[in-house]
Design a protein around this motif. Structure first.
Motif, PDB file in Angstrom:
ATOM      1  N   ILE A 143       0.838  -1.207   0.000  1.00 54.20           N
ATOM      2  CA  ILE A 143       0.000   0.000   0.000  1.00 54.20           C
ATOM      3  C   ILE A 143       0.868   1.250   0.000  1.00 54.20           C
ATOM      4  O   ILE A 143       0.623   2.184  -0.773  1.00 54.20           O
ATOM      5  CB  ILE A 143      -0.967   0.001   1.199  1.00 54.20           C
ATOM      6  N   GLU A 144       1.883   1.258   0.847  1.00 50.98           N
ATOM      7  CA  GLU A 144       2.717   2.459   0.989  1.00 50.98           C
ATOM      8  C   GLU A 144       3.624   2.701  -0.212  1.00 50.98           C
ATOM      9  O   GLU A 144       4.060   3.829  -0.421  1.00 50.98           O
ATOM     10  CB  GLU A 144       3.547   2.381   2.265  1.00 50.98           C
ATOM     11  N   SER A 145       3.894   1.663  -0.988  1.00 47.80           N
ATOM     12  CA  SER A 145       4.787   1.859  -2.134  1.00 47.80           C
ATOM     13  C   SER A 145       4.014   1.696  -3.447  1.00 47.80           C
ATOM     14  O   SER A 145       3.655   2.686  -4.084  1.00 47.80           O
ATOM     15  CB  SER A 145       5.981   0.912  -2.057  1.00 47.80           C
ATOM     16  N   ASP A 146       3.740   0.465  -3.838  1.00 47.98           N
ATOM     17  CA  ASP A 146       3.104   0.200  -5.134  1.00 47.98           C
ATOM     18  C   ASP A 146       1.770   0.920  -5.292  1.00 47.98           C
ATOM     19  O   ASP A 146       1.515   1.562  -6.301  1.00 47.98           O
ATOM     20  CB  ASP A 146       2.872  -1.303  -5.328  1.00 47.98           C
ATOM     21  N   ASP A 147       0.907   0.784  -4.296  1.00 46.43           N
ATOM     22  CA  ASP A 147      -0.430   1.363  -4.428  1.00 46.43           C
ATOM     23  C   ASP A 147      -0.424   2.884  -4.273  1.00 46.43           C
ATOM     24  O   ASP A 147      -1.257   3.562  -4.872  1.00 46.43           O
ATOM     25  CB  ASP A 147      -1.405   0.713  -3.450  1.00 46.43           C
ATOM     26  N   ALA A 148       0.494   3.416  -3.493  1.00 45.10           N
ATOM     27  CA  ALA A 148       0.609   4.878  -3.393  1.00 45.10           C
ATOM     28  C   ALA A 148       1.004   5.450  -4.753  1.00 45.10           C
ATOM     29  O   ALA A 148       0.432   6.468  -5.196  1.00 45.10           O
ATOM     30  CB  ALA A 148       1.627   5.267  -2.327  1.00 45.10           C
TER      31      ALA A 148
END
Length: 135
Positions: free
Chosen positions: A118-123
């Motif tokens: 969530i914090e990397s790819d999805d952000a």
């Protein structure tokens, strides 16, 4: 370990994605709670199936958005989804075959993967989708 709790810091700014992330948080938290109270194998099986279904649905929805908007990071994002699904499905299959419980190692993996994804790819995806929003 602190309870896995949704917060605004995990929001990617796309309501449908954020809502589905909340469901994933709930599914992992349900497994953590069940493990902490030594829930029956049947309950763990139901919770694992819930997690598999939530992740599968979420990934399909995200992937459809990425394809529709011709997201430049699609290939890597798909590969990351595939790796998680393989792990989660393996946990569920192992449990289904032998009644093996979800252990702390598996829960740590799920929690860490979810937060990191969530914090990397999805952000990155959320920022890209907002920037490339049609019309």
């Amino acid at each position: 370990m602190a309870e896995l709790t949704w917060g605004d810091k995990y929001a990617v700014g796309v309501q449908s994605i954020d809502d589905e992330h909340k469901e994933l948080f709930e599914a992992v938290r349900g497994l953590e709670s069940a493990m902490a109270r030594f829930a029956a194998p049947e309950e763990m099986g139901v919770l694992l199936k819930k997690l598999v279904a939530a992740a599968s649905s979420h990934f399909a929805n995200e992937e459809a958005m990425m394809r529709a908007q011709k997201y430049s990071g699609l290939a890597l994002h798909l590969a990351n989804h595939q790796r998680l699904m393989e792990k989660v499905e393996a946990f569920a299959a192992r449990h289904s075959r032998s009644g093996a419980t979800v252990n702390q190692h598996a829960l740590n993996f799920l929690r860490d993967w979810l937060l990191h994804h969530i914090e990397s790819d999805d952000a990155r995806l959320g920022a890209w989708l907002k920037e490339h929003k049609p019309g």
